[in-house]
Design a protein around this motif. Structure first.
Motif, PDB file in Angstrom:
ATOM      1  N   HIS A   1     -14.238   2.868   3.552  1.00  0.00           N
ATOM      2  CA  HIS A   1     -13.038   1.474   3.719  1.00  0.00           C
ATOM      3  C   HIS A   1     -11.707   1.902   3.960  1.00  0.00           C
ATOM      4  N   LEU A   2     -11.444   3.082   4.438  1.00  0.00           N
ATOM      5  CA  LEU A   2      -9.892   3.419   4.881  1.00  0.00           C
ATOM      6  C   LEU A   2      -9.466   2.485   5.948  1.00  0.00           C
ATOM      7  N   PRO A   3     -10.145   2.577   6.972  1.00  0.00           N
ATOM      8  CA  PRO A   3      -9.599   1.870   7.956  1.00  0.00           C
ATOM      9  C   PRO A   3      -9.480   0.395   8.025  1.00  0.00           C
ATOM     10  N   GLY A   4     -10.104  -0.300   7.261  1.00  0.00           N
ATOM     11  CA  GLY A   4     -10.372  -1.788   6.900  1.00  0.00           C
ATOM     12  C   GLY A   4      -8.941  -1.891   6.281  1.00  0.00           C
ATOM     13  N   VAL A   5      -8.748  -1.079   4.950  1.00  0.00           N
ATOM     14  CA  VAL A   5      -7.785  -1.498   4.090  1.00  0.00           C
ATOM     15  C   VAL A   5      -6.532  -1.079   5.004  1.00  0.00           C
ATOM     16  N   LEU A   6      -6.175   0.027   5.951  1.00  0.00           N
ATOM     17  CA  LEU A   6      -5.055   0.135   6.753  1.00  0.00           C
ATOM     18  C   LEU A   6      -4.971  -0.747   7.660  1.00  0.00           C
ATOM     19  N   THR A   7      -5.721  -1.653   8.042  1.00  0.00           N
ATOM     20  CA  THR A   7      -5.818  -2.567   8.923  1.00  0.00           C
ATOM     21  C   THR A   7      -5.020  -3.879   8.344  1.00  0.00           C
ATOM     22  N   LEU A   8      -5.736  -4.145   7.103  1.00  0.00           N
ATOM     23  CA  LEU A   8      -5.135  -4.997   6.066  1.00  0.00           C
ATOM     24  C   LEU A   8      -3.693  -4.891   5.776  1.00  0.00           C
ATOM     25  N   LEU A   9      -3.378  -3.769   5.277  1.00  0.00           N
ATOM     26  CA  LEU A   9      -1.922  -3.358   5.047  1.00  0.00           C
ATOM     27  C   LEU A   9      -0.974  -3.604   6.231  1.00  0.00           C
ATOM     28  N   ARG A  10      -1.413  -3.159   7.487  1.00  0.00           N
ATOM     29  CA  ARG A  10      -0.642  -3.369   8.709  1.00  0.00           C
ATOM     30  C   ARG A  10      -0.339  -4.771   8.855  1.00  0.00           C
TER      31      ARG A  10
ATOM     32  N   LEU B   1      -7.676  -0.306 -11.887  1.00  0.00           N
ATOM     33  CA  LEU B   1      -8.826  -0.185 -11.261  1.00  0.00           C
ATOM     34  C   LEU B   1      -9.590   1.066 -12.016  1.00  0.00           C
ATOM     35  N   PRO B   2      -9.419   2.030 -12.802  1.00  0.00           N
ATOM     36  CA  PRO B   2      -8.286   2.668 -13.043  1.00  0.00           C
ATOM     37  C   PRO B   2      -7.887   3.864 -12.117  1.00  0.00           C
ATOM     38  N   GLY B   3      -6.580   4.157 -12.069  1.00  0.00           N
ATOM     39  CA  GLY B   3      -6.143   5.165 -11.134  1.00  0.00           C
ATOM     40  C   GLY B   3      -5.211   4.741 -10.052  1.00  0.00           C
ATOM     41  N   VAL B   4      -5.630   5.248  -8.731  1.00  0.00           N
ATOM     42  CA  VAL B   4      -4.897   4.886  -7.431  1.00  0.00           C
ATOM     43  C   VAL B   4      -5.685   4.262  -6.530  1.00  0.00           C
ATOM     44  N   PRO B   5      -5.385   3.343  -5.683  1.00  0.00           N
ATOM     45  CA  PRO B   5      -6.148   2.732  -4.810  1.00  0.00           C
ATOM     46  C   PRO B   5      -6.908   3.961  -3.855  1.00  0.00           C
ATOM     47  N   ALA B   6      -6.114   4.573  -3.487  1.00  0.00           N
ATOM     48  CA  ALA B   6      -6.759   5.668  -2.667  1.00  0.00           C
ATOM     49  C   ALA B   6      -7.814   6.430  -2.964  1.00  0.00           C
ATOM     50  N   VAL B   7      -7.805   6.607  -4.473  1.00  0.00           N
ATOM     51  CA  VAL B   7      -9.006   7.389  -4.989  1.00  0.00           C
ATOM     52  C   VAL B   7     -10.105   6.403  -5.208  1.00  0.00           C
ATOM     53  N   ALA B   8      -9.804   5.176  -5.526  1.00  0.00           N
ATOM     54  CA  ALA B   8     -10.839   4.088  -5.868  1.00  0.00           C
ATOM     55  C   ALA B   8     -11.560   3.685  -4.706  1.00  0.00           C
ATOM     56  N   LEU B   9     -10.887   3.835  -3.476  1.00  0.00           N
ATOM     57  CA  LEU B   9     -11.687   3.536  -2.163  1.00  0.00           C
ATOM     58  C   LEU B   9     -13.222   4.485  -2.097  1.00  0.00           C
ATOM     59  N   GLY B  10     -13.037   5.627  -2.708  1.00  0.00           N
ATOM     60  CA  GLY B  10     -14.182   6.508  -2.597  1.00  0.00           C
ATOM     61  C   GLY B  10     -15.346   6.146  -3.800  1.00  0.00           C
TER      62      GLY B  10
ATOM     63  N   ALA C   1     -14.131   0.040  -4.358  1.00  0.00           N
ATOM     64  CA  ALA C   1     -13.492  -0.138  -2.841  1.00  0.00           C
ATOM     65  C   ALA C   1     -13.385  -1.450  -2.624  1.00  0.00           C
ATOM     66  N   THR C   2     -14.336  -2.330  -2.921  1.00  0.00           N
ATOM     67  CA  THR C   2     -14.387  -3.738  -2.525  1.00  0.00           C
ATOM     68  C   THR C   2     -12.897  -4.311  -3.158  1.00  0.00           C
ATOM     69  N   GLU C   3     -12.923  -4.063  -4.412  1.00  0.00           N
ATOM     70  CA  GLU C   3     -11.629  -4.473  -5.185  1.00  0.00           C
ATOM     71  C   GLU C   3     -10.326  -4.105  -4.555  1.00  0.00           C
ATOM     72  N   VAL C   4     -10.388  -2.892  -4.093  1.00  0.00           N
ATOM     73  CA  VAL C   4      -9.178  -2.275  -3.408  1.00  0.00           C
ATOM     74  C   VAL C   4      -8.948  -3.258  -1.970  1.00  0.00           C
ATOM     75  N   LYS C   5     -10.033  -3.259  -1.280  1.00  0.00           N
ATOM     76  CA  LYS C   5     -10.014  -4.276  -0.207  1.00  0.00           C
ATOM     77  C   LYS C   5      -9.529  -5.808  -0.419  1.00  0.00           C
TER      78      LYS C   5
ATOM     79  N   GLN D   1      -6.065  -7.329   0.982  1.00  0.00           N
ATOM     80  CA  GLN D   1      -6.097  -8.544   1.757  1.00  0.00           C
ATOM     81  C   GLN D   1      -5.262  -9.602   1.260  1.00  0.00           C
ATOM     82  N   ALA D   2      -5.033  -9.684  -0.084  1.00  0.00           N
ATOM     83  CA  ALA D   2      -4.041 -10.555  -0.655  1.00  0.00           C
ATOM     84  C   ALA D   2      -2.781 -10.386  -0.501  1.00  0.00           C
ATOM     85  N   LEU D   3      -2.250  -9.358  -0.003  1.00  0.00           N
ATOM     86  CA  LEU D   3      -0.961  -8.834   0.331  1.00  0.00           C
ATOM     87  C   LEU D   3      -0.387  -9.863   1.792  1.00  0.00           C
ATOM     88  N   GLY D   4      -1.556 -10.155   2.263  1.00  0.00           N
ATOM     89  CA  GLY D   4      -1.074 -11.005   3.426  1.00  0.00           C
ATOM     90  C   GLY D   4      -0.888 -12.466   3.196  1.00  0.00           C
ATOM     91  N   PHE D   5      -0.900 -12.795   2.047  1.00  0.00           N
ATOM     92  CA  PHE D   5      -0.845 -14.351   1.629  1.00  0.00           C
ATOM     93  C   PHE D   5       0.617 -14.504   1.026  1.00  0.00           C
TER      94      PHE D   5
END
Length: 114
Positions: A60-69, A89-98, A102-106, A110-114
Motif C-alpha cells: 500500500h506504500l505507493p498509494g499512500v505516497l500518492t495521497l500524501l503528495r 493504530l497503534p504505532g506508526v502508519p509506516a509499520v501499520a501499512l504492513g 493498511a486500509t485505515e492508514v490509506k 486520503q482525508a489529508l487532501g480535504f
C-alpha cells in the motif's frame, strides 16, 4: 503533535536494490516515480527499512505516497507523517501499512487532501 519516531533502520538505495533483486536504476526510478520513499541522511539517499519487506515494497506504500503528495506533502513531510506516533493504530502508519490496518492508514492519508 508529538515528535515522530525515527525509522528503526535505514537502507541505502544499493541495499534496497539487493533486497528487491532489482537494478539500482530501477530503484532510482521507483524513488522518482514516488512508489518508494527515500530521503537524504548524512548526504546519502536512504529508505526506511520498514517500507521494504519480504523482497518487495509494502503493497500500500505507493498509494499512500500518492495521497500524501496530492495533499501537498514533500518527501520529508511524508516521512514525518508515516512515522508520527498514533495510539489509535497503534504505532506508526509506516509499520501499520504492513498489517491489516493498511486500509485505515490509506483512509487517513486520503482525508489529508480535504
Amino acid at each position: 503533535m508529538s515528535e515522530p519516531l525515527p525509522p528503526t533502520d535505514w537502507l541505502t538505495l544499493p541495499e534496497v536494490a539487493e533486497r528487491l533483486e532489482l537494478t539500482i536504476s530501477k530503484v532510482n526510478q521507483m524513488v522518482r516515480d514516488h512508489t518508494l520513499l527515500a530521503v537524504r541522511r548524512d548526504g546519502v539517499k536512504r529508505v526506511p527499512a520498514e517500507l521494504v519487506a519480504n523482497h518487495t515494497v509494502l503493497k500500500h506504500l505507493p498509494g499512500v505516497l500518492t495521497l500524501l503528495r496530492d495533499a501537498g506533502y514533500n518527501d520529508e513531510e511524508a516521512l514525518r507523517w508515516l512515522y508520527e506516533a498514533d495510539d489509535t493504530l497503534p504505532g506508526v502508519p509506516a509499520v501499520a501499512l504492513g498489517t491489516h490496518r493498511a486500509t485505515e492508514v490509506k483512509r487517513r492519508a486520503q482525508a489529508l487532501g480535504f
